[in-house]
Design a protein around this motif. Structure first.
Motif: not given
Length: 177
Positions: A42-44, A86-88, A163-165
């Motif tokens: 959910a955070k991602e 979702k970076f390109n 991932q959170e960091a």
């Protein structure tokens, strides 16, 4: 104390969800891990929405500067930057290759809008990137969109904590919600 060894098969799978659930199962904590993974998903998802809203079509490169070369990471473990967050990608290449070796001229041609840079030493960072004429002309540098990545978080991190960091660093440094 008893020790359990578990080998992560990164040749075929970089998904930390599967690994986390297998390790949690060993300790009879599968339900707790599933809940933690659901919260991270959910955070991602929110983070990815914020990335798209702020950066739109801008291109990201994750660069690693080693003693041998400059590498553009875009797949494998680093695929989450593009596929989850979702970076390109600044450029696509064979997805079976985790990274592509590039030279400073290729970096100049790609001229990414956003850079995450991890160097094996400050000396390598300075000599192979920062002290070149190309560096100061890159869009990411001119627009102050460069993050310097910590080796242990980005290269060794493989789970919820890392991932959170990473999301926190990107949010803090690039002003995401």
């Amino acid at each position: 104390a008893p020790t359990v060894g578990y080998r992560i098969n990164t040749d075929e799978n970089w998904d930390y969800h599967e690994t986390s659930l297998k390790v949690a199962e060993i300790f009879d904590k599968r339900d707790e891990m599933k809940d933690a993974l659901d919260r991270m998903d959910a955070k991602e998802a929110v983070f990815a929405e914020n990335v798209k809203a702020k950066f739109g079509d801008q291109k990201l490169m994750y660069l690693r500067v080693t003693g041998n070369d400059i590498r553009y990471y875009a797949y494998g473990h680093f695929g989450y930057l593009y596929d989850t967050y979702k970076f390109n990608r600044a450029q696509t290449f064979n997805p079976e290759d985790m990274y592509q070796v590039i030279d400073i001229d290729k970096l100049k041609d790609l001229n990414p809008d956003l850079l995450i840079v991890q160097a094996d030493s400050q000396e390598l960072l300075d000599n192979k990137l920062k002290n070149t004429p190309v560096w100061s002309n890159l869009k990411a540098v001119q627009n102050n969109n460069v993050i310097y990545a910590d080796y242990s978080t980005y290269m060794l991190g493989f789970g919820i904590v890392s991932q959170e960091a990473i999301m926190n660093q990107i949010s803090d440094e690039w002003g995401l919600k």
